[in-house]
Write a protein that holds these residues in place. Structure first.
Motif, PDB file in Angstrom:
ATOM      1  N   VAL A  41     -12.003  60.314   4.675  1.00 47.29           N
ATOM      2  CA  VAL A  41     -11.576  61.712   5.101  1.00 47.29           C
ATOM      3  C   VAL A  41     -11.962  62.892   4.245  1.00 47.29           C
ATOM      4  N   GLU A  42     -12.363  63.962   4.901  1.00 51.57           N
ATOM      5  CA  GLU A  42     -12.833  65.104   4.140  1.00 51.57           C
ATOM      6  C   GLU A  42     -11.789  65.486   2.910  1.00 51.57           C
ATOM      7  N   GLU A  57      -8.928  68.073   4.194  1.00 52.93           N
ATOM      8  CA  GLU A  57      -7.839  67.426   4.746  1.00 52.93           C
ATOM      9  C   GLU A  57      -7.070  66.797   3.632  1.00 52.93           C
ATOM     10  N   ARG A 101      -2.849  67.329   3.019  1.00 53.38           N
ATOM     11  CA  ARG A 101      -2.104  66.142   2.903  1.00 53.38           C
ATOM     12  C   ARG A 101      -1.298  66.023   1.707  1.00 53.38           C
ATOM     13  N   ASP A 143     -12.281  55.583   9.714  1.00 53.95           N
ATOM     14  CA  ASP A 143     -12.146  56.947   9.924  1.00 53.95           C
ATOM     15  C   ASP A 143     -10.605  57.091   9.584  1.00 53.95           C
ATOM     16  N   THR A 179      -9.014  60.218   9.922  1.00 52.55           N
ATOM     17  CA  THR A 179      -8.682  61.315  10.257  1.00 52.55           C
ATOM     18  C   THR A 179      -7.753  60.912  11.681  1.00 52.55           C
ATOM     19  N   GLY A 180      -6.759  61.960  12.091  1.00 51.12           N
ATOM     20  CA  GLY A 180      -6.259  61.964  13.072  1.00 51.12           C
ATOM     21  C   GLY A 180      -4.893  61.374  13.012  1.00 51.12           C
TER      22      GLY A 180
END
Ligand code: ADP
Ligand code: AMP
Length: 217
Positions: free
Chosen positions: A115-116, A119, A123, A196, A198-199
């Motif tokens: 994750v970038e 982000e 968080r 991944d 993300t999301g």
């Protein structure tokens, strides 16, 4: 299964570890949780670790490795575990390989939560932890029904001292310098799978479980 979760602070390791470990019926071993428990109990280990944690740095390898060696020797970890937050340096990874090798076992899989940094900053800035059951919440992405109160156990929520902006920046620098090289380390062993991250939490969990299924088949 002997599993490791790696990824930057705030990637969602603790959040995913809870679900994955309980689904597989293996203990979740979080070095951050163990250090925090020692800090709140005021043990000598906690007093030493706190200096590094508050500054966004890493607790020295020797201290951390000895602590993990002790934890992995406990009976519940004999047939499997999910490590969250360890290893965080190449010497820690080498020590873990040696520890397991001495017992005639090895890691099965290392899951990297990808994750970038933008982000993870969002968080970490909104993370809230429960004093009681330790469940991880987020003021925006995973809100409790009542602000500051855990839905699970009714405990008070708090913001970790190391989730302040200056400390977050340092922790990301330390991740890049000391922990990111683990991706190559485990990649070279053929044990790394990128997830991944993300999301929504549930989507990440589904991807992690799928990676575990593919590994098993
Ligand atoms: P780590 O253990 O990698 O430091 P955490 O599991 O504590 O990360 O998660 C950091 C913060 O991000 C927590 O507040 C958590 O509720 C939130 N979070 C975790 N996964 C997601 C996600 N997929 N989407 C949005 N927020 C998330
Ligand atoms: P975490 O809960 O994983 O974000 O960890 C919180 C803090 O505990 C880190 O920022 C470090 O200061 C310390 N810590 C946790 N795990 C390790 C480790 N494997 N090596 C060194 N320090 C650690």
């Amino acid at each position: 299964m002997r599993l490791v979760l790696v990824g930057p602070p705030g990637a969602g390791k603790g959040t995913q570890a809870e679900f994955v470990a309980s689904t597989l019926s293996i203990p979740k071993i979080s070095t951050g949780d163990i250090f925090r428990a020692n800090v709140s109990q005021g043990t000598p280990l906690g007093i030493e670790a706190k200096r590094y944690m508050d500054a966004g740095g890493l607790v020295p390898d020797e201290v951390t490795i000895n602590m993990v060696r002790g934890r992995l020797a406990e009976a519940d970890a004999a047939d499997g575990f999910l490590l969250d937050g360890f290893p965080r340096t190449v010497p820690q990874a080498e020590a873990l390989d040696k520890m397991l090798g001495d017992e005639g076992v090895a890691l099965d899989l290392v899951m990297e939560l990808v994750v970038e940094f933008d982000e993870v900053i969002r968080r970490l800035s909104g993370r809230r932890n429960c004093h009681g059951c330790k469940k991880i919440w987020h003021v925006e992405f995973d809100r409790p029904t009542k602000d500051g109160v855990c839905d699970n156990c009714g405990g008070d929520l708090y913001q970790r001292d190391d989730d302040k902006p200056e400390t977050i920046a340092e922790r990301l620098r330390v991740y890049e310098r000391d922990t990111a090289p683990l991706v190559d380390y485990y990649g070279a062993q053929g044990k790394l799978v990128g997830i991944d991250a993300t999301g929504p939490v549930e989507d990440v969990t589904a991807r992690a479980m799928e990676a575990l299924r593919s590994f098993g088949s």
